[in-house]
Design a protein around this motif. Sequence first.
Motif, short mmCIF file in Angstrom:
data_model
loop_
_atom_site.label_atom_id
_atom_site.label_comp_id
_atom_site.label_asym_id
_atom_site.label_seq_id
_atom_site.Cartn_x
_atom_site.Cartn_y
_atom_site.Cartn_z
N LYS A 44 56.45 -25.92 -39.63
CA LYS A 44 55.88 -25.89 -40.98
C LYS A 44 54.57 -25.13 -41.03
O LYS A 44 54.15 -24.66 -42.08
CB LYS A 44 55.67 -27.32 -41.47
N SER A 45 53.93 -25.04 -39.86
CA SER A 45 52.63 -24.35 -39.82
C SER A 45 52.78 -22.84 -40.04
O SER A 45 51.81 -22.16 -40.36
CB SER A 45 51.95 -24.62 -38.48
N LYS A 51 57.89 -16.74 -41.75
CA LYS A 51 59.23 -17.34 -41.80
C LYS A 51 60.24 -16.32 -42.34
O LYS A 51 61.35 -16.20 -41.82
CB LYS A 51 59.22 -18.57 -42.72
#
Lengths: 278, 248
Positions: A44-45, A51
């Motif tokens: 998530k970081s 991404k």
Amino acid sequence: MEFEWSKYFSAENGEKLLRVIIILAVGSLVIYLITVVVKAILPKSFSKQRKMIINRLVYYLGFLSLIFIVISELKISLAPFFGAAGIIGLVIGVASQTSIGNIVSGFFLVSEKSFEIGDVIKIGDKAGVVYSIDLLSIKIKTFDNLLLRIPNQTVISTELTNVTRFPIRRLDIDVSVAYKEDLGKVKEVLQKVAKENPLCLDEPEPLITFKTFGDSGINVLLGVWFEKTNFLAVKNSVFQEIKLAFEEAGIEIPFPHVSLYAGEATKAFPISNLSSNE
Amino acid sequence: MDIENVFRKYRISDKKPELVEFGDIFIKIKREGNGWFINSYSRNEKEPETNDFFQTGSSDSLILIPALQTKPLVFKGSSLSIMPRQKLTFYVKIPMVVQVFHTNKHHDNLIKEIIHTRLSDTWFGEPDNGEAAFLLGSEYFFHIEELKIQQHEAVCPVQVYNNSDKILELQRLILRIENMSLYKVNENVFTSFVKLEYKGKDVISSANYGSSKVYHGEKLHILAKPGNDKETPLKINFHFIRNIYKNA
């Protein structure tokens, strides 16, 4: 010369074609599943941009691998392709010069990390939120809700301002005060405005500078720091509060005006208000 | 008014509104069907015409809990200096917020946070990598009797130990309220005891948030647990920020 259809439409070739279709279908599904899994397991970081790049890399590599699998399945020799690679490369290069330029620029943009998806940027006279960073262009959602496509090459060759890169920003407001005003009092009032507005940060300290002796008044700059998400609220509230504070303190905000004189020795022209009947 | 009259469980039947007085504000609660009308307004203001409505279910219980603000607090102690190997203890007052839960105190049941005092925003750290905080101001007290605590305020005891060889000028101190508990002490609310140890400019300092018999009594009466569920010792730099933009 008679064309030998049977040579191409044989049972053997039909079987090959079927195999290729199955490989393509299954391969596409597998690539799709892999991208979904990769998307889900990415930390998530990671930023949205990172991404997206990883996802697209998986996607393109997957399809490149699939093409090679299909070629090997069809038992096509790659030697003639490589032989013709120079000519093909030249043709493709000339035909898609702009596109390739955009793709290369895209790589530089991504590696430079000047902005990410969600950042507010200014390019030339355009500004908006970065909506997507693609192979050929970036897309910006403007503040009036339009989608703006800017080619990567333009982005890389134009001055770009990332407005929201840092968590806090400074808003500079130019104020003009009449020449007769006490500048110490003006400074005090502006300091009070910044101090009393809960959205203005006390650290870094507000900036107050006397800029220029203008045509109609003395120009003063008030720079207040704020959290980047509060831009509009700060801009509107500080603006209103300055006007209110100046009115309360009896400080005049001058408007542009011109004094007319007939000569060195005369006073300004007398002006009288005449009604339409006179 | 005793704080336990405010921070408690309310059972409110249909159509009968409850007016809770908390510091300078009123909190108006009214049951409507399977939900609640909740609003707050200052003593000096008129009651707002529109109320926030929360559909919560059949339970007619509502719980008010004291809490602290969502961001860390920055105390400006520009006039405080601590000589090497000296400990300074002082108190600061922190305005509380009211958390409204329906049914029980589970965090999923939090329906509203009522802020009594809107603190000013501030920044702790460098402009490119600091942290957003609220400004607590520079008011501090050495003796508890001087405090004149109001109902909406919690008392925060702070101790700073200068374990370095140089004078420590306490310029800006960050209080990480997510590590603080709230305790009932007599008729007042106390936060966790904040113990800071300064070891030098280039050494990471430590901060400890915990309970103390001196401030919280022999038997602890916890009103609210820390936001992050633990009062942890932290390794942080807490005072280095100077006004480097003064002449910018």
